[in-house]
Design a protein around this motif. Structure first.
Motif, PDB file in Angstrom:
ATOM      1  N   ALA A 263       0.843  -1.194   0.000  1.00  0.00           N
ATOM      2  CA  ALA A 263       0.000   0.000   0.000  1.00  0.00           C
ATOM      3  C   ALA A 263       0.876   1.242   0.000  1.00  0.00           C
ATOM      4  N   ILE A 273      -4.876   7.257  -1.580  1.00  0.00           N
ATOM      5  CA  ILE A 273      -4.278   5.950  -1.813  1.00  0.00           C
ATOM      6  C   ILE A 273      -3.862   5.849  -3.278  1.00  0.00           C
ATOM      7  N   TRP A 276      -2.910  -0.120  -3.801  1.00  0.00           N
ATOM      8  CA  TRP A 276      -3.619  -0.903  -2.777  1.00  0.00           C
ATOM      9  C   TRP A 276      -3.791  -2.322  -3.312  1.00  0.00           C
TER      10      TRP A 276
END
Length: 366
Positions: A263, A273, A276
């Motif tokens: 991640a 993000i 992921w």
């Protein structure tokens, strides 16, 4: 349940986020006083709060926080002064029975941090440190993945803070970059991401080794630093922190790597993000990447509002804030260990005995 009465001590660069945190928690908190050695700054912060809240609020201004405490009915003080003054002010206020929210770093020595923690417990008041990025939604999601052991065995994590702070930034406030009141880019700019790294990687430190120097800025402390952290669980943390990136901020990124997952979180304030991937395929990566926070108005992020809410709830419910004194001490201790490593040229083993930026001042003033 009564509204908690807040006062802000230190009305400089970051204090607008304290105002924002109080305005956004208006149902449970109210600002009653502002304080700064420059009374004009205290008046500006009062005006800022009233403009956002509307007329009908009484906010008094002071240049002496001790006088303010004598004259005002205050439940919680927030401290946003120069870093070197944080312990003295917090300890005084907590001894007066006030809860304290303190900007990072909580202190510039292990001894002062320990005393702040001791005084908070002795006087049965809450102490919380402003590592507000812990409340970012992507960071909360990452923490959940850690707690669910989705990464499996942790291998390493990286915190990269590649920013620009030119000499105008330091000249604007001469305390910046000094050993006595600030430290360098690791303590001032990088501490938030260092906090996130240690929080994700297990928190318990075995060894810290660092190389730091002052390359481009005319300041006492470092404008670039690199740290290796060995955690007690065996994982390795890599920290790269710079104030020298040309010509502007490049990135602030937190990456976690494990046996079963990867991640990476970036954005302006570790708020998006970017990668992921997990072996368990519990969620759709494309959907995760789409459902992210927009960039905030600054690198300070949007976390002060939930942080203040967390402190308010802790006071009202009698539990500990997410980032209490013990938690606030962890990133600070890694950085102080890095400074000690710079001084000795050797790795620093934990637990570390007391060390402070004043020892750096003594060493580099010879």
């Amino acid at each position: 349940m009564k509204k908690l009465k807040f006062a802000i001590i230190g009305c400089g660069r970051i204090s607008y986020k304290h105002v924002e945190g109080l305005v956004n928690n208006r149902e449970e908190a109210v600002l009653v006083a502002t304080c700064d050695v420059d009374i004009n700054k205290a008046a500006e912060k009062k005006k800022e709060y009233i403009e956002k809240m509307g007329e009908g609020f009484v906010v008094n201004t002071y240049s002496d926080y001790k006088e303010m405490l004598e004259k005002e009915d205050i439940d919680v003080i927030t401290i946003a002064t120069e870093s070197g003054y944080h312990p003295e002010i917090a300890i005084y206020c907590m001894k007066k029975g006030k809860h304290a929210v303190v900007e990072k770093p909580m202190a510039l020595s292990v001894e002062d941090a320990d005393e702040m923690i001791r005084v908070s417990k002795e006087n049965n008041v809450k102490l919380s440190i402003c590592h507000q990025n812990r409340f970012n939604k992507p960071i909360q999601q990452l923490r959940k993945a850690i707690e669910e052991n989705r990464f499996g065995k942790l291998v390493n994590g990286t915190a990269r803070i590649l920013w620009n702070r030119n000499m105008g930034y330091y000249e604007q406030a001469p305390w910046r970059g000094t050993w006595r009141q600030d430290g360098g880019t690791l303590m001032n700019q990088c501490i938030h991401n260092i906090d996130l790294l240690q929080w994700m990687m297990g928190g318990e430190i075995d060894t810290v080794y660092a190389q730091c120097d002052t390359f481009l800025r005319d300041i006492e402390a470092e404008d670039f630093g690199a740290i290796l952290v060995r955690f007690k669980n065996g994982a390795i943390g890599i920290i790269e922190g710079s104030a020298c990136v040309y010509p502007k901020n490049l990135e602030e990124t937190l990456s976690i790597f494990g046996q079963n997952g990867t991640a990476c979180i970036g954005g302006l304030a570790v708020n998006r993000i970017e990668t992921w991937r997990f072996e368990d395929n519990k969620d759709n990566e494309d959907e995760i990447l789409k459902a992210q926070e927009d960039d905030p108005d600054s690198v300070y992020g949007k976390g002060h509002t939930p942080l203040f809410k967390n402190v308010i709830d802790a006071i009202n419910n009698g539990n500990e804030p997410l980032i209490n004194g013990e938690e606030g001490k962890k990133a600070m201790s890694i950085i102080l260990a890095a400074y000690k490593s710079r001084l000795t040229g050797m790795p620093v083993k934990f637990p570390m005995e007391d060390f402070s930026t004043l020892e750096m001042e003594k060493a580099y003033s010879k």
